[in-house]
Design a protein around this motif. Structure first.
Motif, PDB file in Angstrom:
ATOM      1  N   ILE A  40       0.832  -1.205   0.000  1.00 42.07           N
ATOM      2  CA  ILE A  40       0.000   0.000   0.000  1.00 42.07           C
ATOM      3  C   ILE A  40       0.864   1.250   0.000  1.00 42.07           C
ATOM      4  CG2 ILE A  40      -1.787   1.266   1.266  1.00 42.07           C
ATOM      5  CD1 ILE A  40      -2.770  -1.383   2.359  1.00 42.07           C
ATOM      6  N   LEU A  41       2.068   1.152   0.569  1.00 41.50           N
ATOM      7  CA  LEU A  41       2.948   2.322   0.635  1.00 41.50           C
ATOM      8  C   LEU A  41       3.432   2.749  -0.747  1.00 41.50           C
ATOM      9  CD1 LEU A  41       5.141   1.495   3.762  1.00 41.50           C
ATOM     10  CD2 LEU A  41       2.895   2.542   3.638  1.00 41.50           C
ATOM     11  N   VAL A  42       3.325   1.866  -1.735  1.00 38.41           N
ATOM     12  CA  VAL A  42       3.753   2.209  -3.094  1.00 38.41           C
ATOM     13  C   VAL A  42       2.979   3.410  -3.623  1.00 38.41           C
ATOM     14  CG1 VAL A  42       3.777   1.392  -5.488  1.00 38.41           C
ATOM     15  CG2 VAL A  42       4.555  -0.121  -3.640  1.00 38.41           C
ATOM     16  N   ILE A  43       1.691   3.478  -3.306  1.00 41.81           N
ATOM     17  CA  ILE A  43       0.862   4.570  -3.829  1.00 41.81           C
ATOM     18  C   ILE A  43       0.655   5.701  -2.830  1.00 41.81           C
ATOM     19  CG2 ILE A  43      -0.345   3.055  -5.433  1.00 41.81           C
ATOM     20  CD1 ILE A  43      -2.690   2.980  -3.481  1.00 41.81           C
ATOM     21  N   ALA A  44       1.141   5.540  -1.597  1.00 38.16           N
ATOM     22  CA  ALA A  44       0.881   6.534  -0.545  1.00 38.16           C
ATOM     23  C   ALA A  44       1.389   7.934  -0.871  1.00 38.16           C
ATOM     24  CB  ALA A  44       1.468   6.050   0.785  1.00 38.16           C
ATOM     25  N   PRO A  58      11.284   7.660  -2.201  1.00 32.08           N
ATOM     26  CA  PRO A  58      11.490   8.181  -3.557  1.00 32.08           C
ATOM     27  C   PRO A  58      10.327   9.025  -4.063  1.00 32.08           C
ATOM     28  CG  PRO A  58      12.074   5.858  -3.439  1.00 32.08           C
ATOM     29  CD  PRO A  58      11.374   6.185  -2.171  1.00 32.08           C
ATOM     30  N   GLY A  59       9.094   8.564  -3.801  1.00 32.05           N
ATOM     31  CA  GLY A  59       7.927   9.290  -4.282  1.00 32.05           C
ATOM     32  C   GLY A  59       7.819  10.674  -3.698  1.00 32.05           C
ATOM     33  N   PHE A  60       7.999  10.791  -2.375  1.00 35.54           N
ATOM     34  CA  PHE A  60       7.931  12.106  -1.736  1.00 35.54           C
ATOM     35  C   PHE A  60       9.096  12.993  -2.177  1.00 35.54           C
ATOM     36  CE2 PHE A  60       5.134  10.210   1.653  1.00 35.54           C
ATOM     37  CZ  PHE A  60       4.051  11.045   1.407  1.00 35.54           C
ATOM     38  N   ALA A  61      10.267  12.396  -2.320  1.00 37.35           N
ATOM     39  CA  ALA A  61      11.426  13.173  -2.776  1.00 37.35           C
ATOM     40  C   ALA A  61      11.187  13.724  -4.178  1.00 37.35           C
ATOM     41  CB  ALA A  61      12.673  12.297  -2.752  1.00 37.35           C
ATOM     42  N   LEU A  62      10.586  12.922  -5.043  1.00 38.54           N
ATOM     43  CA  LEU A  62      10.297  13.366  -6.409  1.00 38.54           C
ATOM     44  C   LEU A  62       9.293  14.514  -6.404  1.00 38.54           C
ATOM     45  CD1 LEU A  62      10.754  12.889  -9.422  1.00 38.54           C
ATOM     46  CD2 LEU A  62       8.858  11.253  -9.363  1.00 38.54           C
ATOM     47  N   ALA A 112       5.656   8.443 -12.417  1.00 39.47           N
ATOM     48  CA  ALA A 112       7.044   8.250 -11.996  1.00 39.47           C
ATOM     49  C   ALA A 112       7.131   7.993 -10.496  1.00 39.47           C
ATOM     50  CB  ALA A 112       7.879   9.481 -12.370  1.00 39.47           C
ATOM     51  N   SER A 113       6.294   8.692  -9.715  1.00 44.03           N
ATOM     52  CA  SER A 113       6.284   8.500  -8.264  1.00 44.03           C
ATOM     53  C   SER A 113       5.923   7.071  -7.901  1.00 44.03           C
ATOM     54  CB  SER A 113       5.283   9.468  -7.620  1.00 44.03           C
ATOM     55  OG  SER A 113       5.081   9.160  -6.259  1.00 44.03           O
ATOM     56  N   ILE A 114       4.863   6.556  -8.523  1.00 44.54           N
ATOM     57  CA  ILE A 114       4.447   5.178  -8.254  1.00 44.54           C
ATOM     58  C   ILE A 114       5.538   4.196  -8.687  1.00 44.54           C
ATOM     59  CG2 ILE A 114       2.715   3.417  -8.737  1.00 44.54           C
ATOM     60  CD1 ILE A 114       0.721   5.640  -9.287  1.00 44.54           C
ATOM     61  N   SER A 115       6.118   4.436  -9.844  1.00 48.49           N
ATOM     62  CA  SER A 115       7.127   3.518 -10.391  1.00 48.49           C
ATOM     63  C   SER A 115       8.358   3.438  -9.505  1.00 48.49           C
ATOM     64  CB  SER A 115       7.528   3.966 -11.801  1.00 48.49           C
ATOM     65  OG  SER A 115       6.409   3.972 -12.672  1.00 48.49           O
ATOM     66  N   LEU A 116       8.808   4.581  -8.988  1.00 41.29           N
ATOM     67  CA  LEU A 116       9.983   4.586  -8.112  1.00 41.29           C
ATOM     68  C   LEU A 116       9.706   3.839  -6.813  1.00 41.29           C
ATOM     69  CD1 LEU A 116      11.309   8.245  -8.547  1.00 41.29           C
ATOM     70  CD2 LEU A 116      12.452   6.141  -9.260  1.00 41.29           C
ATOM     71  N   ASN A 117       8.551   4.089  -6.234  1.00 39.90           N
ATOM     72  CA  ASN A 117       8.200   3.395  -4.996  1.00 39.90           C
ATOM     73  C   ASN A 117       8.066   1.896  -5.228  1.00 39.90           C
ATOM     74  OD1 ASN A 117       8.063   5.852  -3.645  1.00 39.90           O
ATOM     75  ND2 ASN A 117       5.902   6.120  -4.105  1.00 39.90           N
ATOM     76  N   LEU A 118       7.495   1.536  -6.379  1.00 34.49           N
ATOM     77  CA  LEU A 118       7.348   0.116  -6.702  1.00 34.49           C
ATOM     78  C   LEU A 118       8.710  -0.553  -6.866  1.00 34.49           C
ATOM     79  CD1 LEU A 118       5.394  -2.179  -7.358  1.00 34.49           C
ATOM     80  CD2 LEU A 118       5.421  -1.436  -9.750  1.00 34.49           C
ATOM     81  N   ALA A 119       9.656   0.180  -7.434  1.00 35.43           N
ATOM     82  CA  ALA A 119      11.006  -0.371  -7.603  1.00 35.43           C
ATOM     83  C   ALA A 119      11.654  -0.657  -6.250  1.00 35.43           C
ATOM     84  CB  ALA A 119      11.860   0.612  -8.407  1.00 35.43           C
ATOM     85  N   VAL A 120      11.488   0.253  -5.288  1.00 37.23           N
ATOM     86  CA  VAL A 120      12.037   0.034  -3.944  1.00 37.23           C
ATOM     87  C   VAL A 120      11.352  -1.161  -3.284  1.00 37.23           C
ATOM     88  CG1 VAL A 120      12.318   1.035  -1.647  1.00 37.23           C
ATOM     89  CG2 VAL A 120      12.671   2.450  -3.673  1.00 37.23           C
TER      90      VAL A 120
END
Length: 460
Positions: free
Chosen positions: A381-385, A432-436, A403-411
């Motif tokens: 769930i944190l992938v989309i948070a 990554p998502g928040f940083a982006l 891009a935000s979702i993709s980066l979080n999914l990669a982690v």
């Protein structure tokens, strides 16, 4: 035999509730209960999202770490409080009276690709949650009923699918209140019975609980916060409320109830350790209900477990059925949220209820590792948070959201691949998502958004 009668009695009660709420004028009433839920119904529906996975996972955490195990539930409660403060903002979107949950919101706000991504992540997460309920139901009910694991899974799934097929979302809300009351009243009684059954014995050879390190305590709280704030089943409750006030008060009520229930579970985990009931943290809850529990308390234990399992399972079955039905409409060519809304039908919604239930039962007979599934669910769930929370305050290009979702999914996938994904480090997924988003804001790619005050494109 008497425990079987208890199961049958419980099934009759929820079936009567379903029959009393079975009248539906359209599919939206079947799926969302006419969006007239009171604060009590919303609060009960939130509190009962605590299911079989939490019964086992939190008791195990408390067995090892004592009262500091409440960190995860504190995060859940803080997430509810946060959503209570912004429920009016969420409901202010002009098209929100057509939304069922998060995928609708994302399709409407950021387009097809972002919407599909959120659907895939949410569907996978909550299907895993449903598997947990049936798996936990089999593992917890089997020693109490003296029935095989498979039989207990079929019993739990059969009861849930039957009353959902008949009654719809109104039945979910009504049974959630009943199940919530049962949990709050029965768990303290069971703790008392367990303590009496062990004669308050304290095994001095057992190492006492060790508090969580402050860094892990903080991590669990952050993980719980993001998991609840970006949860599709939680957002569904916001859209189902009859008013902004009902939504806000319901979420505050849910936060109080979830902390109270969490505290009781922690007490049970600590008791399992100090009384020497078991040497295995993961079996603390099951062992507490099967070792030294008086006969009279076994009936209460059956109702507690069944109400906890079904209180979450019915929510997930209904959420998954509704989301899947809407996504099928989009793939079939529906281009607006209104078109998706119009394509709903009670007949098709019921068919998806049966399909989801059957698939979940089949897989729960194969996958039985609860703790691992629970960790993956909580973390996915944190992938989309970041994207969900940031989108409430900032307007951004669709490419940034993807891009935000993709980066979080990669982690997320990297942590799984390395075999180190745990609730205490899952919060790294959101970084990554928040940083982006932060970088984009300072570089001008995102801007402050007066949420709900301007129209959104209804194209999906």
């Amino acid at each position: 035999m008497n425990t079987i009668v208890t199961i049958l009695g419980y099934g009759v009660v929820v079936l009567l509730i379903a029959l009393s709420t079975r009248r539906h004028t359209d599919a939206d009433e079947f799926l969302m209960g006419s969006r007239r839920a009171s604060a009590v119904l919303i609060g009960g529906a939130l509190f009962t999202l605590v299911g079989g996975g939490e019964l086992i996972a939190l008791t195990a955490l408390a067995y090892t770490n004592g009262y500091s195990a409440l960190a995860l539930f504190l995060g859940y409660a803080l997430g509810f409080i946060y959503l209570a403060s912004i429920s009016k903002r969420i409901r202010a979107v002009p098209q929100s009276q057509r939304f069922l949950s998060l995928p609708d919101y994302m399709h409407n706000r950021f387009g097809t690709v972002a919407g599909h991504l959120v659907f895939v992540v949410s569907f996978a997460a909550f299907f895993a949650m449903l598997l947990i309920q049936f798996t936990a139901g089999g593992q917890l009910l089997s020693p109490l009923l003296h029935i095989s694991y498979t039989g207990c899974v079929l019993i739990a799934a059969g009861i849930a699918a039957t009353y959902l097929f008949i009654g719809g979302f109104k039945t979910v809300l009504a049974t959630d209140v009943l199940q919530g009351i049962a949990r709050i009243l029965l768990l303290p009684v069971i703790i008392f019975a367990v303590a009496r059954g062990t004669n308050h014995a304290v095994d001095t050879t057992i190492r006492t609980s060790e508090p969580l390190p402050i860094s892990v305590w903080f991590s669990l709280t952050i993980t719980g916060f993001f998991a609840s704030a970006a949860s599709s089943d939680v957002w569904q409750r916001i859209y189902a409320a009859r008013s902004d006030r009902s939504a806000s008060r319901g979420f505050l009520f849910g936060a109080v109830c979830i902390m109270l229930f969490g505290w009781f579970l922690v007490k049970l985990g600590i008791l399992a350790r100090t009384a020497g009931i078991t040497q295995d943290a993961d079996s603390a809850f099951v062992s507490s209900l099967s070792v030294g529990l008086p006969v009279w308390a076994q009936y209460f234990a059956v109702v507690l477990v069944l109400s906890t399992i079904l209180g979450t399972a019915d929510t997930e079955i209904f959420l998954l059925s509704g989301m899947l039905g809407r996504e099928v409409s989009r793939v079939s060519g529906a281009r607006t949220i209104d078109a998706v809304y119009r394509e709903q039908s009670i007949k098709r919604s019921r068919a998806f209820v049966v399909l989801i239930s059957v698939c979940a039962v089949g897989l729960s007979l194969i996958f039985t590792e609860l703790i691992a599934i629970y960790t993956w669910l909580l973390s996915s769930i944190l992938v989309i948070a970041p994207m969900i929370i940031a989108s409430l305050y900032f307007d951004a290009k669709r490419s940034l959201v993807i891009a935000s979702i993709s980066l979080n999914l990669a982690v997320f996938m990297a942590l799984i691949g390395l075999g180190i994904l745990q609730p205490e480090n899952a919060y790294w997924i959101v970084v990554p998502g928040f940083a982006l988003y932060a970088a984009s804001y300072f570089l001008g790619g995102a801007k402050n958004d007066k949420f709900g005050e301007k129209g959104r494109s209804d194209s999906i």
